[in-house]
Design an enzyme around this catalytic site. Structure first.
Site, PDB file in Angstrom:
ATOM      1  N   CYS A 103      46.695  42.965  52.119  1.00  0.00           N
ATOM      2  CA  CYS A 103      46.109  42.309  51.043  1.00  0.00           C
ATOM      3  C   CYS A 103      47.487  41.664  50.196  1.00  0.00           C
ATOM      4  CB  CYS A 103      45.157  43.364  50.039  1.00  0.00           C
ATOM      5  SG  CYS A 103      44.669  42.610  48.467  1.00  0.00           S
ATOM      6  N   CYS A 106      46.879  42.482  46.105  1.00  0.00           N
ATOM      7  CA  CYS A 106      46.895  43.726  45.372  1.00  0.00           C
ATOM      8  C   CYS A 106      46.739  44.774  46.493  1.00  0.00           C
ATOM      9  CB  CYS A 106      45.645  43.891  44.522  1.00  0.00           C
ATOM     10  SG  CYS A 106      43.805  43.451  45.287  1.00  0.00           S
ATOM     11  N   SER A 107      45.604  45.386  46.893  1.00  0.00           N
ATOM     12  CA  SER A 107      45.839  46.624  47.842  1.00  0.00           C
ATOM     13  C   SER A 107      44.271  46.817  48.328  1.00  0.00           C
ATOM     14  CB  SER A 107      46.092  47.917  47.016  1.00  0.00           C
ATOM     15  OG  SER A 107      45.288  48.099  45.838  1.00  0.00           O
ATOM     16  N   CYS A 108      43.506  45.662  48.467  1.00  0.00           N
ATOM     17  CA  CYS A 108      42.177  45.740  49.049  1.00  0.00           C
ATOM     18  C   CYS A 108      42.151  46.530  50.300  1.00  0.00           C
ATOM     19  CB  CYS A 108      41.522  44.313  49.237  1.00  0.00           C
ATOM     20  SG  CYS A 108      41.274  43.653  47.412  1.00  0.00           S
TER      21      CYS A 108
END
Lengths: 198, 116
Positions: A103, A106-108
């Protein structure tokens, strides 16, 4: 005489404490609810869930077909659903196609099947290099791919959450579903590892 | 009474909150269509990363209709529209030194794409 100091908590820890204090003081969150959330992701939800999904797909061709067709529904058959896994897509590694998840924004990450993301997955170097130099990143994770293998990177910028269905390793004929699940690692479901033969 | 209490956590975690929207919105593209990612540079929230802006790709999958974060994140409504997995070759994104075999799939809302 030197006097002793207690080192202050890290910036991140201080920020979290300040945020938690505010949320509690304003009556928005019950501290017990936060404990429940932490307990859920420390002790109940994690990559062993995803490993069960992978093992089921390896032993049951009908399940595998459903998993690749509608990941959310097939994963829910095993009881896994919810936050950050509302709309799942499962992609299959094949001898000539290796998939890698990232991602970049961000950090999906697919929480119901893999739990919370590892620190490196959220870090800027992985997020930048997984798209611009996936083979270099894979090599650093110990995965060296032949030139005739296609690398497909999946950047989860929207609301879909992805999980890799790794290849079943050789030498596993006759193993039970539970034994197979024990072979599956978190990184194999991100695409930064392959599942090793037992 | 706090908004979030301990007894609510399990149900919320299990259910989540999908951003899928049950709306009959026509798709602007279909699988196999050639597209170009718009070169827009909003100072506000967007999910269109810089590295694909202006690049040419192909619609690989239609994921269905979702809320559009560029408006929903600012309280300007859901603007429901199709989200696609768009495939770009590694060479389109990174130049001739990239592997000719490799590719990248990224999820794009209709409003990020023009026909190519």
């Amino acid at each position: 005489m030197a006097h002793r100091h207690t080192a202050p908590p890290s910036d991140t820890a201080l920020r979290v404490k300040a945020l938690e204090s505010l949320l509690v003081e304003k009556g928005l969150v019950d501290p017990k609810a936060l404990d429940e959330v932490i307990d859920t992701y420390e002790n109940k939800v994690g990559p062993r869930n995803g490993a069960k999904v992978v093992a089921r797909a390896w032993v049951n061709p009908d399940y595998k077909a459903r998993l690749l067709d509608d990941g959310t529904a097939a994963i829910a058959e095993l009881g896994f659903s919810g936050v950050q896994g509302e709309d799942m897509v499962v992609i299959e590694n094949k001898p000539k196609v290796h998939n890698l998840l990232v991602c970049t924004l961000c950090s999906c990450y697919p929480w119901p099947t893999l739990g919370l993301p590892p620190v490196w997955y959220k870090a800027a170097p992985y997020r930048a290099r997984a798209v611009s130099d996936p083979r270099g990143v894979l090599k650093e994770f110990g995965v060296t791919l032949a030139d005739d293998v296609e690398v497909r990177v999946w950047d989860s910028t929207a609301e879909l959450r992805y999980m890799v269905l790794p290849e079943r390793p050789g030498g596993t004929d006759g193993m039970s579903e539970a034994e197979l699940a024990a072979l599956v690692t978190r990184d194999a479901m991100i695409g930064t590892a392959k599942v090793a033969a037992p | 009474m706090p908004v979030l209490t301990a007894d609510m956590v399990e149900g919320l975690v299990k259910t989540g909150a999908s951003c899928r929207v049950d709306a009959d919105v026509k798709a602007k593209f279909k699988q196999g269509d050639k597209v170009i990612a718009r070169n827009i540079n909003p100072p506000t929230h967007t999910r269109l990363p810089r590295y694909v802006r202006g690049k040419r790709g192909v619609i690989a999958l239609d994921h269905g209709v979702f809320a559009f974060p560029d408006t929903s994140a600012h309280g300007k409504g859901e603007t429901p529209q199709h989200v696609y997995s768009v495939r770009f070759t590694a060479r389109e994104l990174w130049g001739k030194d990239a592997s000719e075999r490799d590719s990248l799939n990224i999820d794009m809302w209709d409003d990020y794409l023009d026909p190519a």
